[in-house]
Design a protein around this motif. Sequence first.
Motif, PDB file in Angstrom:
ATOM      1  N   ARG A 102     -10.790  55.921  37.499  1.00  9.44           N
ATOM      2  CA  ARG A 102     -11.364  57.265  37.299  1.00  9.44           C
ATOM      3  C   ARG A 102     -12.895  57.224  37.334  1.00  9.44           C
ATOM      4  O   ARG A 102     -13.530  58.041  38.008  1.00  9.44           O
ATOM      5  CB  ARG A 102     -10.881  57.832  35.962  1.00  9.44           C
ATOM      6  CG  ARG A 102     -11.461  59.206  35.632  1.00  9.44           C
ATOM      7  CD  ARG A 102     -10.968  59.700  34.287  1.00  9.44           C
ATOM      8  NE  ARG A 102     -11.353  58.805  33.209  1.00  9.44           N
ATOM      9  CZ  ARG A 102     -12.564  58.783  32.631  1.00  9.44           C
ATOM     10  NH1 ARG A 102     -13.522  59.617  33.058  1.00  9.44           N
ATOM     11  NH2 ARG A 102     -12.821  57.945  31.656  1.00  9.44           N
ATOM     12  N   LEU A 103     -13.463  56.275  36.625  1.00  8.52           N
ATOM     13  CA  LEU A 103     -14.929  56.174  36.583  1.00  8.52           C
ATOM     14  C   LEU A 103     -15.502  55.858  37.961  1.00  8.52           C
ATOM     15  O   LEU A 103     -16.528  56.422  38.364  1.00  8.52           O
ATOM     16  CB  LEU A 103     -15.347  55.108  35.566  1.00  8.52           C
ATOM     17  CG  LEU A 103     -15.153  55.478  34.100  1.00  8.52           C
ATOM     18  CD1 LEU A 103     -15.404  54.270  33.205  1.00  8.52           C
ATOM     19  CD2 LEU A 103     -16.071  56.633  33.708  1.00  8.52           C
ATOM     20  N   ALA A 104     -14.830  54.951  38.681  1.00  6.05           N
ATOM     21  CA  ALA A 104     -15.309  54.587  40.020  1.00  6.05           C
ATOM     22  C   ALA A 104     -15.288  55.799  40.944  1.00  6.05           C
ATOM     23  O   ALA A 104     -16.210  55.996  41.753  1.00  6.05           O
ATOM     24  CB  ALA A 104     -14.459  53.470  40.596  1.00  6.05           C
ATOM     25  N   ALA A 105     -14.243  56.614  40.843  1.00  5.06           N
ATOM     26  CA  ALA A 105     -14.143  57.812  41.687  1.00  5.06           C
ATOM     27  C   ALA A 105     -15.191  58.848  41.298  1.00  5.06           C
ATOM     28  O   ALA A 105     -15.917  59.385  42.152  1.00  5.06           O
ATOM     29  CB  ALA A 105     -12.745  58.404  41.578  1.00  5.06           C
ATOM     30  N   GLU A 106     -15.279  59.135  40.008  1.00  6.52           N
ATOM     31  CA  GLU A 106     -16.186  60.183  39.548  1.00  6.52           C
ATOM     32  C   GLU A 106     -17.649  59.811  39.766  1.00  6.52           C
ATOM     33  O   GLU A 106     -18.486  60.686  40.014  1.00  6.52           O
ATOM     34  CB  GLU A 106     -15.910  60.488  38.078  1.00  6.52           C
ATOM     35  CG  GLU A 106     -14.549  61.144  37.853  1.00  6.52           C
ATOM     36  CD  GLU A 106     -14.235  61.373  36.392  1.00  6.52           C
ATOM     37  OE1 GLU A 106     -15.006  60.869  35.530  1.00  6.52           O
ATOM     38  OE2 GLU A 106     -13.225  62.051  36.099  1.00  6.52           O
ATOM     39  N   ASN A 107     -17.958  58.516  39.688  1.00  5.33           N
ATOM     40  CA  ASN A 107     -19.350  58.076  39.867  1.00  5.33           C
ATOM     41  C   ASN A 107     -19.884  58.329  41.266  1.00  5.33           C
ATOM     42  O   ASN A 107     -21.104  58.394  41.468  1.00  5.33           O
ATOM     43  CB  ASN A 107     -19.480  56.582  39.538  1.00  5.33           C
ATOM     44  CG  ASN A 107     -19.493  56.319  38.040  1.00  5.33           C
ATOM     45  OD1 ASN A 107     -19.712  57.238  37.241  1.00  5.33           O
ATOM     46  ND2 ASN A 107     -19.254  55.080  37.655  1.00  5.33           N
ATOM     47  N   ILE A 108     -18.978  58.471  42.239  1.00  4.37           N
ATOM     48  CA  ILE A 108     -19.443  58.740  43.609  1.00  4.37           C
ATOM     49  C   ILE A 108     -19.014  60.134  44.083  1.00  4.37           C
ATOM     50  O   ILE A 108     -19.024  60.428  45.271  1.00  4.37           O
ATOM     51  CB  ILE A 108     -18.952  57.658  44.600  1.00  4.37           C
ATOM     52  CG1 ILE A 108     -17.426  57.526  44.574  1.00  4.37           C
ATOM     53  CG2 ILE A 108     -19.605  56.327  44.293  1.00  4.37           C
ATOM     54  CD1 ILE A 108     -16.897  56.588  45.656  1.00  4.37           C
ATOM     55  N   GLY A 109     -18.613  60.978  43.113  1.00  7.13           N
ATOM     56  CA  GLY A 109     -18.354  62.373  43.431  1.00  7.13           C
ATOM     57  C   GLY A 109     -16.986  62.706  43.976  1.00  7.13           C
ATOM     58  O   GLY A 109     -16.793  63.770  44.563  1.00  7.13           O
ATOM     59  N   LEU A 110     -16.026  61.812  43.781  1.00  4.09           N
ATOM     60  CA  LEU A 110     -14.655  62.101  44.208  1.00  4.09           C
ATOM     61  C   LEU A 110     -13.893  62.801  43.080  1.00  4.09           C
ATOM     62  O   LEU A 110     -13.974  62.385  41.918  1.00  4.09           O
ATOM     63  CB  LEU A 110     -13.926  60.806  44.579  1.00  4.09           C
ATOM     64  CG  LEU A 110     -14.354  60.103  45.867  1.00  4.09           C
ATOM     65  CD1 LEU A 110     -13.713  58.722  45.948  1.00  4.09           C
ATOM     66  CD2 LEU A 110     -13.993  60.925  47.094  1.00  4.09           C
ATOM     67  N   LYS A 111     -13.173  63.843  43.429  1.00  4.08           N
ATOM     68  CA  LYS A 111     -12.282  64.465  42.446  1.00  4.08           C
ATOM     69  C   LYS A 111     -11.128  63.507  42.174  1.00  4.08           C
ATOM     70  O   LYS A 111     -10.561  62.927  43.107  1.00  4.08           O
ATOM     71  CB  LYS A 111     -11.748  65.802  42.969  1.00  4.08           C
ATOM     72  CG  LYS A 111     -10.838  66.512  41.982  1.00  4.08           C
ATOM     73  CD  LYS A 111     -10.330  67.837  42.547  1.00  4.08           C
ATOM     74  CE  LYS A 111      -9.399  68.529  41.554  1.00  4.08           C
ATOM     75  NZ  LYS A 111      -8.883  69.814  42.089  1.00  4.08           N
ATOM     76  N   PHE A 112     -10.774  63.350  40.905  1.00  3.29           N
ATOM     77  CA  PHE A 112      -9.759  62.357  40.532  1.00  3.29           C
ATOM     78  C   PHE A 112      -8.580  63.053  39.868  1.00  3.29           C
ATOM     79  O   PHE A 112      -8.717  63.669  38.808  1.00  3.29           O
ATOM     80  CB  PHE A 112     -10.366  61.328  39.581  1.00  3.29           C
ATOM     81  CG  PHE A 112      -9.487  60.142  39.298  1.00  3.29           C
ATOM     82  CD1 PHE A 112      -9.396  59.091  40.196  1.00  3.29           C
ATOM     83  CD2 PHE A 112      -8.749  60.070  38.118  1.00  3.29           C
ATOM     84  CE1 PHE A 112      -8.600  57.992  39.940  1.00  3.29           C
ATOM     85  CE2 PHE A 112      -7.945  58.979  37.852  1.00  3.29           C
ATOM     86  CZ  PHE A 112      -7.864  57.934  38.761  1.00  3.29           C
ATOM     87  N   ILE A 113      -7.418  62.966  40.509  1.00  5.22           N
ATOM     88  CA  ILE A 113      -6.182  63.529  39.948  1.00  5.22           C
ATOM     89  C   ILE A 113      -5.295  62.372  39.520  1.00  5.22           C
ATOM     90  O   ILE A 113      -4.979  61.485  40.316  1.00  5.22           O
ATOM     91  CB  ILE A 113      -5.445  64.400  40.990  1.00  5.22           C
ATOM     92  CG1 ILE A 113      -6.322  65.558  41.440  1.00  5.22           C
ATOM     93  CG2 ILE A 113      -4.133  64.918  40.409  1.00  5.22           C
ATOM     94  CD1 ILE A 113      -5.744  66.344  42.612  1.00  5.22           C
ATOM     95  N   HIS A 114      -4.897  62.383  38.265  1.00  2.00           N
ATOM     96  CA  HIS A 114      -4.100  61.278  37.719  1.00  2.00           C
ATOM     97  C   HIS A 114      -2.864  61.837  37.034  1.00  2.00           C
ATOM     98  O   HIS A 114      -2.936  62.823  36.300  1.00  2.00           O
ATOM     99  CB  HIS A 114      -4.932  60.481  36.704  1.00  2.00           C
ATOM    100  CG  HIS A 114      -4.130  59.538  35.869  1.00  2.00           C
ATOM    101  ND1 HIS A 114      -3.938  59.724  34.512  1.00  2.00           N
ATOM    102  CD2 HIS A 114      -3.458  58.404  36.197  1.00  2.00           C
ATOM    103  CE1 HIS A 114      -3.201  58.740  34.041  1.00  2.00           C
ATOM    104  NE2 HIS A 114      -2.901  57.933  35.042  1.00  2.00           N
TER     105      HIS A 114
END
Length: 283
Positions: A102-114
């Motif tokens: 989640r952090l890796a995705a959000e840090n580069i601006g990707l929406k994260f659905i889990h």
Amino acid sequence: MKVAFVTDTSCGVSPAEMKKKDIICIPLQIVFVDQDKTLLDFVDTSNAEIYKLIREEQRMTTSIPPLGLIEKIFDDIKKQGYDTVFCIPINAGLSSAYNAYRLAAENIGLKFIHVDIYTTACMQKYCIELAHKMYNEGVAMEDIIAKIQDIGDTGLTLVMPGDLDHLKRGGRLTPLAATLAGLLKIKPILKIDKSCLGKIDVFDKVRTYNKAVDRMVQELINRKVDDNYMIYVANSDSLEQAEYVRDRLQEQFPNHEIEICDLVSVISVHTGCECVGIQAFKK
């Protein structure tokens, strides 16, 4: 919205095989306790090799993928034009991998659905593949999430470790408890499901192997598992026991095609060999 589907090797399939299905699979790590050595699951090793190491009494544990690898994978996802990640990793009750993704995705601006399905292994593989299939068929994302969450909320994983000495060596069972359990032929049954928030919990302790198997089968009956469910029997280098469990299940669920599979290494490293598990979940 362009969506990348992401899982990890706790689903029991290699990154190379999942890539053929257009699903990104991140390898978890097998860590040697007494050595400065780690292996990437399904990349540097296989289930069979892990079982061999367990029988050689190598002390191992598991860890999330290397952070650098996680960051690279999500960076590559963004470079390929994706703006959203749909992720079903090893469940949050067993690992912190979800937070790292989640952090890796959000840090580069990707929406994260889990979606937390409260377990791992065959059910994890089924859910990520189903979500990907539904997306390709044009199903709305909220409907995909609802379907996968329903599977997670109603699924059940039962695990019966067979090697109490392995649990003792790993510090998960005291020497006294291991000795007494062996003398009294006590078989612990563990469960992983929503009721314990995906953490490993003691389901029951039953005397003799056959009665323990009967107890697991009865729980599926109690949960009203029917033809709308899939049933898998997982094993860690214990095919004969798995076949016995499958045959007992088949007596109660004659309409099911019950598959036998390897127990994923992220579980077998902790439970040891001679372990058998059952997963039942909605189709």
